[in-house]
Design an enzyme around this catalytic site. Structure first.
Site, PDB file in Angstrom:
ATOM      1  N   ILE A  13       5.972 -22.385  -9.086  1.00  0.00           N
ATOM      2  CA  ILE A  13       5.355 -21.715 -10.243  1.00  0.00           C
ATOM      3  C   ILE A  13       6.215 -20.514 -10.665  1.00  0.00           C
ATOM      4  CG2 ILE A  13       3.235 -20.704 -11.160  1.00  0.00           C
ATOM      5  CD1 ILE A  13       1.755 -22.109  -8.772  1.00  0.00           C
ATOM      6  N   ASN A  33      12.665 -15.233  -0.100  1.00  0.00           N
ATOM      7  CA  ASN A  33      13.400 -15.404   1.166  1.00  0.00           C
ATOM      8  C   ASN A  33      13.845 -16.860   1.359  1.00  0.00           C
ATOM      9  OD1 ASN A  33      11.036 -16.669   1.823  1.00  0.00           O
ATOM     10  ND2 ASN A  33      10.686 -15.552   3.741  1.00  0.00           N
ATOM     11  N   LYS A  86       1.558 -21.743   1.401  1.00  0.00           N
ATOM     12  CA  LYS A  86       0.468 -22.358   0.623  1.00  0.00           C
ATOM     13  C   LYS A  86      -0.022 -23.706   1.156  1.00  0.00           C
ATOM     14  CE  LYS A  86       3.497 -24.916  -2.454  1.00  0.00           C
ATOM     15  NZ  LYS A  86       3.737 -25.458  -3.767  1.00  0.00           N
ATOM     16  N   SER A 124      -6.486 -18.489  -6.403  1.00  0.00           N
ATOM     17  CA  SER A 124      -6.683 -19.936  -6.440  1.00  0.00           C
ATOM     18  C   SER A 124      -8.155 -20.268  -6.625  1.00  0.00           C
ATOM     19  CB  SER A 124      -6.186 -20.501  -5.103  1.00  0.00           C
ATOM     20  OG  SER A 124      -6.596 -21.843  -4.959  1.00  0.00           O
ATOM     21  N   TYR A 149      -5.550 -20.547   4.851  1.00  0.00           N
ATOM     22  CA  TYR A 149      -4.879 -20.331   3.563  1.00  0.00           C
ATOM     23  C   TYR A 149      -5.883 -19.821   2.522  1.00  0.00           C
ATOM     24  CZ  TYR A 149      -3.117 -21.177  -1.087  1.00  0.00           C
ATOM     25  OH  TYR A 149      -2.789 -21.008  -2.414  1.00  0.00           O
ATOM     26  N   LYS A 153      -6.428 -15.950   0.342  1.00  0.00           N
ATOM     27  CA  LYS A 153      -6.621 -15.659  -1.089  1.00  0.00           C
ATOM     28  C   LYS A 153      -7.884 -14.828  -1.297  1.00  0.00           C
ATOM     29  CE  LYS A 153      -2.950 -17.694  -2.511  1.00  0.00           C
ATOM     30  NZ  LYS A 153      -1.782 -16.858  -2.845  1.00  0.00           N
ATOM     31  N   VAL A 217      -6.152 -43.109  -1.954  1.00  0.00           N
ATOM     32  CA  VAL A 217      -7.145 -42.333  -2.709  1.00  0.00           C
ATOM     33  C   VAL A 217      -8.179 -41.871  -1.682  1.00  0.00           C
ATOM     34  CG1 VAL A 217      -8.931 -42.448  -4.505  1.00  0.00           C
ATOM     35  CG2 VAL A 217      -6.764 -43.690  -4.790  1.00  0.00           C
ATOM     36  N   ARG A 231     -10.670 -32.831 -10.275  1.00  0.00           N
ATOM     37  CA  ARG A 231     -10.000 -31.524 -10.297  1.00  0.00           C
ATOM     38  C   ARG A 231      -9.603 -31.169 -11.721  1.00  0.00           C
ATOM     39  NH1 ARG A 231     -11.672 -32.070  -5.981  1.00  0.00           N
ATOM     40  NH2 ARG A 231     -10.701 -31.823  -3.939  1.00  0.00           N
TER      41      ARG A 231
END
Ligand code: NAD
Ligand code: WQD
Length: 340
Positions: A13, A33, A86, A124, A149, A153, A217, A231
């Protein structure tokens, strides 16, 4: 020309945001980094923009390094903080790796740039878990995180909220991204997943190009349009533009308080099967898929209420699922022909 620090600017991103900031006339400095990105991105950014960006290979976990960088770059007026780990599954296996990187990096930046500063944070939709009502608004309750994770956030948002409340010179916008997918229209930058992709769209493109077997799936017994999970997929270039809008809002002193949160999605939900079918239709490629068990930790459906982003931030997504699938596919073909 304001100078904006983009941490994680060689990542997925971040690299797209560097392009949009440059297009909007900002002077950009990148810190990364390279733990999850490749230095060749700088050549790609040069090919897109004609500019060699000022790049510093620094680990934000080092307070000494961040402090020295901040002292040498006192002309920075804004920070977009992407740098973080992430991978949800890895965070469950190695929680301390995630807590250390995601918190040290944030805290080192906030303490080192202890002057008047604008700060945009990558949050997120994971903070909502499975929302009680859809589309989910920014005021929906934060659910207990499913992974370390996700927890980083949630807690990072709290750190920022609490810090802004006692630091009038710190102006923060937290952007809660839904599911970023796709790539730049040049196909010169895109997502570079590490190993087998856990995310849907990179798995689809790698499967279509023959790098992976059939897609599984994860579940077809959800309470959704076709039983597969839903989503809010957002094109990474639209997402990048949301960061430019956030930087402008902070710079123009338009924020109503020094801590604001916005949903960044399209407001529209798509199921896994709809995404598979859109990929096939847009690219003409046939996908091989099978239906498997639900994936542990997955929510059934989530999509964002994006009214606040439209009305207050003045941003809305412009690109649809077709552009997302087409650009993701063009990038997959490019990286196969030109491996980094
Ligand atoms: P990415 O891994 O492609 O980019 C992150 C970049 O940060 C990488 O280039 C990495 O090398 C760098 N980095 C990591 N730790 C660092 C450190 N200690 N010092 C310096 N650089 C470091 O990830 P992305 O998809 O571009 O995500 C960017 C941000 O957006 C992250 O904070 C992520 O949590 C958040 N986010 C991503 C998604 C998504 O689905 N991609 C969704 C919501 C939020
Ligand atoms: C999307 C849908 C899967 C792969 C994750 C993080 C979230 C955020 C974005 C950072 C789900 C299904 C997937 C596959 C499948 N990241 N799927 N087969 O899980 O919504 O979000 O990335 O903040 O925190 O959790 O994205 O792309 O992994 O999955 O059926 O091989 O595709 O079950 O319904 P997710 P995803």
């Amino acid at each position: 020309m304001s100078k904006i620090l983009v941490t994680g600017g060689s990542g997925y991103i971040g690299s797209h945001t560097v392009v949009e900031l440059h297009n909007a006339g900002y002077d950009v400095v990148i810190v990364d980094n390279l733990s999850n990105s490749n230095i060749k991105i700088l050549t790609q950014l040069h090919a897109i923009t004609g500019k060699w960006f000022d790049f510093h290979e620094i680990d934000l976990q080092s307070y000494v390094a961040v402090q020295a960088f901040a002292e040498q770059h006192s002309d920075i007026t804004g920070i977009i903080h992407f740098a973080a780990y992430k991978a949800v599954g890895e965070s469950v296996a190695q929680p301390l790796k995630y807590y250390k990187n995601n918190f040290y990096s944030l805290i080192n930046l906030l303490t080192s740039f202890n002057k008047k500063i604008d700060f945009v944070f990558s949050s997120s939709c994971t903070v909502y878990g499975q929302p009680d009502a859809l589309p989910v608004t920014e005021s929906a309750p934060i659910k207990k995180a499913e992974s370390p994770y996700g927890n980083t956030k949630q807690i990072a948002e709290e750190i920022l909220q609490e810090t802004t409340s006692v630091t009038p010179d710190l102006n923060v916008i937290a952007l809660r991204y839904f599911n970023p997918v796709g790539a730049h229209e040049s196909a010169l930058i895109g997502e570079l997943p590490n190993g087998v992709p856990a995310n849907l769209v990179p798995f689809i493109t790698q499967s279509a190009i023959g790098k992976r077997g059939p897609i599984t799936v994860y579940g077809n017994d959800y309470d959704t349009v076709d039983g597969s999970a839903v989503r809010d997929y957002i094109h990474v270039v639209d997402l990048a533009k949301a960061h430019v809008a956030a930087v402008k809002r902070l710079e123009d002193k338009k924020a109503e308080s020094n801590y604001e949160v916005f949903n960044i999605g399209t407001g529209k939900g798509s199921s896994v099967l709809e995404i598979i079918s859109a990929f096939e239709k847009t690219t003409g490629e046939k996908l091989d898929y099978k239906v498997g068990e639900r994936r542990s930790g997955d929510v059934e459906k989530v999509y964002g209420d994006v009214q606040k982003s439209k009305d207050v931030l003045g941003w809305e997504a412009e690109l649809g699922i077709e552009e997302m699938m087409k650009s993701a596919w063009e990038w997959e073909k490019y990286i196969k022909a030109n491996p980094f």
